[in-house]
Design a protein around this motif. Structure first.
Motif, PDB file in Angstrom:
ATOM      1  N   ILE A   1       6.155 -24.834  -4.253  1.00 27.60           N
ATOM      2  CA  ILE A   1       5.776 -23.442  -4.034  1.00 27.60           C
ATOM      3  C   ILE A   1       4.166 -23.565  -3.232  1.00 27.60           C
ATOM      4  O   ILE A   1       3.416 -24.146  -3.609  1.00 27.60           O
ATOM      5  N   VAL A   2       4.368 -22.848  -2.194  1.00 28.41           N
ATOM      6  CA  VAL A   2       3.077 -23.107  -1.465  1.00 28.41           C
ATOM      7  C   VAL A   2       2.490 -21.666  -0.897  1.00 28.41           C
ATOM      8  O   VAL A   2       3.139 -20.825  -0.912  1.00 28.41           O
ATOM      9  N   GLU A   3       1.186 -21.630  -0.396  1.00 24.37           N
ATOM     10  CA  GLU A   3       0.580 -20.421   0.163  1.00 24.37           C
ATOM     11  C   GLU A   3       1.256 -20.191   1.480  1.00 24.37           C
ATOM     12  O   GLU A   3       1.688 -19.122   1.608  1.00 24.37           O
ATOM     13  N   ALA A   4       1.464 -21.066   2.389  1.00 21.31           N
ATOM     14  CA  ALA A   4       2.022 -20.787   3.759  1.00 21.31           C
ATOM     15  C   ALA A   4       2.712 -21.981   4.107  1.00 21.31           C
ATOM     16  O   ALA A   4       2.157 -23.228   3.665  1.00 21.31           O
ATOM     17  N   THR A   5       3.549 -22.073   4.895  1.00 23.96           N
ATOM     18  CA  THR A   5       4.230 -23.279   5.479  1.00 23.96           C
ATOM     19  C   THR A   5       4.617 -22.997   7.066  1.00 23.96           C
ATOM     20  O   THR A   5       4.994 -21.765   7.066  1.00 23.96           O
ATOM     21  N   CYS A   6       4.683 -23.924   7.956  1.00 22.25           N
ATOM     22  CA  CYS A   6       5.395 -23.828   9.274  1.00 22.25           C
ATOM     23  C   CYS A   6       6.542 -24.396   9.102  1.00 22.25           C
ATOM     24  O   CYS A   6       7.581 -24.190   9.804  1.00 22.25           O
ATOM     25  N   GLN A   7       7.119 -24.871   7.922  1.00 20.39           N
ATOM     26  CA  GLN A   7       8.403 -25.437   7.689  1.00 20.39           C
ATOM     27  C   GLN A   7       9.289 -24.446   7.760  1.00 20.39           C
ATOM     28  O   GLN A   7       9.249 -23.633   7.082  1.00 20.39           O
ATOM     29  N   LYS A   8      10.302 -24.625   8.909  1.00 15.41           N
ATOM     30  CA  LYS A   8      11.393 -23.685   8.912  1.00 15.41           C
ATOM     31  C   LYS A   8      12.348 -23.590   7.526  1.00 15.41           C
ATOM     32  O   LYS A   8      12.688 -24.743   7.211  1.00 15.41           O
ATOM     33  N   PRO A   9      12.325 -22.680   6.865  1.00 18.45           N
ATOM     34  CA  PRO A   9      13.349 -22.542   6.108  1.00 18.45           C
ATOM     35  C   PRO A   9      14.830 -23.019   6.293  1.00 18.45           C
ATOM     36  O   PRO A   9      15.163 -22.908   7.561  1.00 18.45           O
ATOM     37  N   ARG A  10      15.440 -23.628   5.376  1.00 21.28           N
ATOM     38  CA  ARG A  10      16.663 -24.027   5.570  1.00 21.28           C
ATOM     39  C   ARG A  10      17.799 -23.051   6.037  1.00 21.28           C
ATOM     40  O   ARG A  10      18.454 -23.088   7.036  1.00 21.28           O
ATOM     41  N   PHE A  11      17.611 -22.064   5.284  1.00 18.77           N
ATOM     42  CA  PHE A  11      18.562 -20.807   5.842  1.00 18.77           C
ATOM     43  C   PHE A  11      17.672 -19.742   6.113  1.00 18.77           C
ATOM     44  O   PHE A  11      16.387 -19.612   5.809  1.00 18.77           O
ATOM     45  N   ILE A  12      18.170 -18.463   6.745  1.00 19.41           N
ATOM     46  CA  ILE A  12      17.240 -17.487   7.074  1.00 19.41           C
ATOM     47  C   ILE A  12      16.662 -16.863   5.971  1.00 19.41           C
ATOM     48  O   ILE A  12      15.732 -16.580   5.861  1.00 19.41           O
ATOM     49  N   ILE A  13      17.474 -16.683   4.851  1.00 16.15           N
ATOM     50  CA  ILE A  13      16.899 -16.150   3.774  1.00 16.15           C
ATOM     51  C   ILE A  13      16.736 -17.170   2.630  1.00 16.15           C
ATOM     52  O   ILE A  13      17.035 -18.136   2.483  1.00 16.15           O
ATOM     53  N   THR A  14      15.585 -16.809   1.866  1.00 13.89           N
ATOM     54  CA  THR A  14      14.986 -17.912   0.944  1.00 13.89           C
ATOM     55  C   THR A  14      15.706 -17.638  -0.243  1.00 13.89           C
ATOM     56  O   THR A  14      16.184 -18.535  -1.134  1.00 13.89           O
ATOM     57  N   GLY A  15      15.908 -16.467  -0.522  1.00 20.78           N
ATOM     58  CA  GLY A  15      16.724 -16.079  -1.883  1.00 20.78           C
ATOM     59  C   GLY A  15      17.273 -14.748  -1.803  1.00 20.78           C
ATOM     60  O   GLY A  15      16.779 -13.915  -1.278  1.00 20.78           O
ATOM     61  N   VAL A  16      18.095 -14.410  -2.821  1.00 18.92           N
ATOM     62  CA  VAL A  16      18.473 -13.186  -2.880  1.00 18.92           C
ATOM     63  C   VAL A  16      18.664 -13.045  -4.606  1.00 18.92           C
ATOM     64  O   VAL A  16      19.298 -13.756  -5.349  1.00 18.92           O
ATOM     65  N   THR A  17      18.355 -12.041  -4.854  1.00 16.77           N
ATOM     66  CA  THR A  17      18.262 -11.487  -6.441  1.00 16.77           C
ATOM     67  C   THR A  17      18.353 -10.116  -6.678  1.00 16.77           C
ATOM     68  O   THR A  17      18.333  -9.288  -5.771  1.00 16.77           O
ATOM     69  N   GLY A  18      18.258  -9.747  -8.085  1.00 16.86           N
ATOM     70  CA  GLY A  18      18.357  -8.325  -8.184  1.00 16.86           C
ATOM     71  C   GLY A  18      18.307  -7.838  -9.727  1.00 16.86           C
ATOM     72  O   GLY A  18      18.349  -8.635 -10.567  1.00 16.86           O
ATOM     73  N   LYS A  19      18.444  -6.573  -9.736  1.00 12.29           N
ATOM     74  CA  LYS A  19      18.408  -6.221 -11.174  1.00 12.29           C
ATOM     75  C   LYS A  19      19.497  -4.893 -11.143  1.00 12.29           C
ATOM     76  O   LYS A  19      19.381  -4.078 -10.429  1.00 12.29           O
ATOM     77  N   LYS A  20      19.949  -4.497 -12.452  1.00 12.06           N
ATOM     78  CA  LYS A  20      20.845  -3.317 -12.706  1.00 12.06           C
ATOM     79  C   LYS A  20      20.235  -2.314 -13.361  1.00 12.06           C
ATOM     80  O   LYS A  20      18.941  -2.460 -13.732  1.00 12.06           O
ATOM     81  N   ASP A  21      20.640  -1.155 -13.401  1.00 12.59           N
ATOM     82  CA  ASP A  21      20.157  -0.016 -14.068  1.00 12.59           C
ATOM     83  C   ASP A  21      18.849   0.401 -13.867  1.00 12.59           C
ATOM     84  O   ASP A  21      18.156   0.747 -14.453  1.00 12.59           O
ATOM     85  N   PHE A  22      19.150   1.026 -12.756  1.00 16.83           N
ATOM     86  CA  PHE A  22      17.963   2.076 -12.006  1.00 16.83           C
ATOM     87  C   PHE A  22      18.458   3.289 -11.691  1.00 16.83           C
ATOM     88  O   PHE A  22      19.812   3.609 -11.904  1.00 16.83           O
ATOM     89  N   ALA A  23      17.598   4.419 -11.907  1.00 13.77           N
ATOM     90  CA  ALA A  23      18.191   5.798 -11.627  1.00 13.77           C
ATOM     91  C   ALA A  23      17.259   6.294 -10.449  1.00 13.77           C
ATOM     92  O   ALA A  23      16.058   5.659 -10.101  1.00 13.77           O
ATOM     93  N   SER A  24      18.100   7.096  -9.511  1.00 10.78           N
ATOM     94  CA  SER A  24      17.357   7.801  -8.450  1.00 10.78           C
ATOM     95  C   SER A  24      17.083   9.155  -8.553  1.00 10.78           C
ATOM     96  O   SER A  24      18.115   9.972  -9.057  1.00 10.78           O
ATOM     97  N   ILE A  25      16.199   9.832  -8.139  1.00 11.16           N
ATOM     98  CA  ILE A  25      15.796  11.241  -8.213  1.00 11.16           C
ATOM     99  C   ILE A  25      15.679  11.369  -6.730  1.00 11.16           C
ATOM    100  O   ILE A  25      14.552  11.154  -6.319  1.00 11.16           O
TER     101      ILE A  25
END
Ligand code: ASP
Length: 443
Positions: A278-302
């Motif tokens: 885990i770094v502050e900044a890096t020139c290293q190209k990530p292996r994939f375009i996205i670094t991660g995908v995550t999420g949470k359930k159970d939201f409501a919208s108004i």
């Protein structure tokens, strides 16, 4: 080279695990400052020593003498430490320590003191095992009179204390207030102590040893064999952990970030794995375009709709004030020309729902108000997205191929993340589709 190494509870749950930690430390002479957690679970059904201590203290402070059977739990806790000491062939006795702990429990010195003994005792064992200096965290980790962590005073105290000590063990999780009372961080707080120590000694790296080989691109319960993230920035991590990824205590980032020190998440059971940096900044190209995908359930919208609302000065403020006045925190706020949508945690919102609706009616007299529940939010995070055309296009075509209906889109202005709202029941499918398009098909 100087390294601060923190070992989590499962890495120190038994003598066998202690040996693994010991050989990792001895393998690299730069690993000079060690932060142990309390013994964690030895198997999935086991109980962490910290939880046993909380339980024990709860019994110890009961008024009814008949009910106060804390001695048995205390003996079980002692047994766990004695097993480790025996397994390591150490000539060390914790009898006097336990006598004092027992007395202090009877004096009701506090729940935080009770919980902190897990790390304290493991620290004593670790120091004896490694032949390092033991430093009681109560002497060097400072909280103020309100119980808030005092970062600068701690940094001065700890820097001064460690200046002439080459190798030391400092238990994680706790410190003390100006009156000497022991105070702990929130659960998982040994991660914070490690980070504080790394800042104080200006370490080259803060190694955080745990039972996984770093952060995974996606939750392994949804994507079995998900790939590890090699390098992640603090900001990316913040986005991912806020939305659900948990390996490291959130507050552990701040001290090292301030000092520009990288954190390396490593696996005690697989020390040959490089883990996640885990770094502050890096020139290293990530292996994939996205670094991660995550999420949470159970939201409501108004969704609040009113013709010409964009021309009405203070419209948004009035709506947001209704949420503020009802103590409901807001997660996201995508908006259109005549509509604004407020996304909130469903469980927090439910009990205040009618009050909020009435409040909005009073505040802005909307033309139309719509509520939706059971929404999941997915965060696609990656510093690589900024420089890549068509990322969102690929996300949405993948979702449409997977038959997932997108309810909401919110791209952060940093272009570091895209938040997508889907139905709760589409959550897993959506994560799979995004992982497949950006990772599986790229391997
Ligand atoms: N032992 C404490 C807990 O279980 C702190 C830690 O392990 O970081 O939360």
């Amino acid at each position: 080279m100087k390294k601060v190494v923190k070992f989590g509870g499962s890495s120190l749950a038994s003598a066998e695990q202690f040996r693994k930690a010991g050989s990792i430390i001895r393998n690299d002479s730069a690993r000079r400052y060690v932060i142990p957690s309390a013994p964690g679970k030895r198997n999935p059904d086991d109980v962490k020593v910290t939880d046993m201590l909380y339980q024990c203290y709860k019994q110890a402070i009961l008024d009814d003498d008949m009910e106060r059977d804390f001695e048995e739990i205390l003996a079980q806790i002692k047994q766990r430490y004695d097993e480790i000491i025996e397994g390591l062939n150490l000539s060390l006795s914790l009898d006097d320590e336990f006598k004092l702990i027992r007395e202090n429990f009877c004096k009701k010195v506090g729940r935080d003191y009770a919980a902190s003994r897990g790390e304290y005792l493991n620290g004593i064992i670790m120091a004896a095992y490694l032949d390092y200096t033991f430093i009681d965290a109560a002497e060097v980790i400072c909280f103020d009179a309100n119980g808030d962590f005092d970062a600068e005073r701690t940094n001065d105290t700890l820097t001064a204390r460690l200046k002439d000590i080459d190798c030391a063990v400092i238990p994680g999780f706790y410190g003390s207030m100006p009156d000497g009372k022991v105070k702990t961080f929130s659960r998982g707080g040994s991660d914070i102590t490690g980070s504080i120590a790394a800042r104080a000694v200006q370490a080259d790296v803060y190694e955080n040893w745990t039972d996984v080989s770093g952060f995974l691109i996606a939750d392994p319960r949804i994507i079995p064999n998900a790939k590890t993230i090699d390098v992640i920035t603090y900001r990316e991590l913040r986005e991912l952990s806020y939305m659900g990824a948990t390996v490291l205590h959130e507050d552990a980032i701040f001290p090292v970030k301030k000092a520009g020190i990288p954190i390396n998440i490593r696996n005690t059971n697989r020390p040959e794995d490089k883990g996640t940096l885990i770094v502050e900044a890096t020139c290293q190209k990530p292996r994939f375009i996205i670094t991660g995908v995550t999420g949470k359930k159970d939201f409501a919208s108004i969704t609040v709709e009113k013709a010409m609302m964009n021309a009405e000065v203070g419209f948004c403020k009035k709506v947001l004030e209704v949420f503020e006045n009802n103590g409901v925190s807001i997660e996201h706020m995508p908006s259109g020309i005549d509509t604004m949508t407020i996304v909130v945690h469903q469980d927090e919102f439910q009990e205040k729902e009618q009050k909020v609706i009435a409040g909005i009616h009073r505040a802005v007299e909307p033309d139309f108000l719509e509520l939706e529940s059971d929404i999941a939010l997915i965060a696609v995070v990656g510093r690589g997205m900024k420089a890549t055309r068509g990322t969102s296009g690929r996300i949405f075509s993948a979702l449409s191929h997977a038959n997932v209906n997108v309810k909401m889109i919110d791209q952060g202005s940093s272009e570091l993340n895209i938040i997508i709202g889907v139905r709760n029941h589409d959550f897993e499918e959506a994560i799979k589709a995004i992982y497949d398009i950006f990772v599986t098909t790229q391997l």
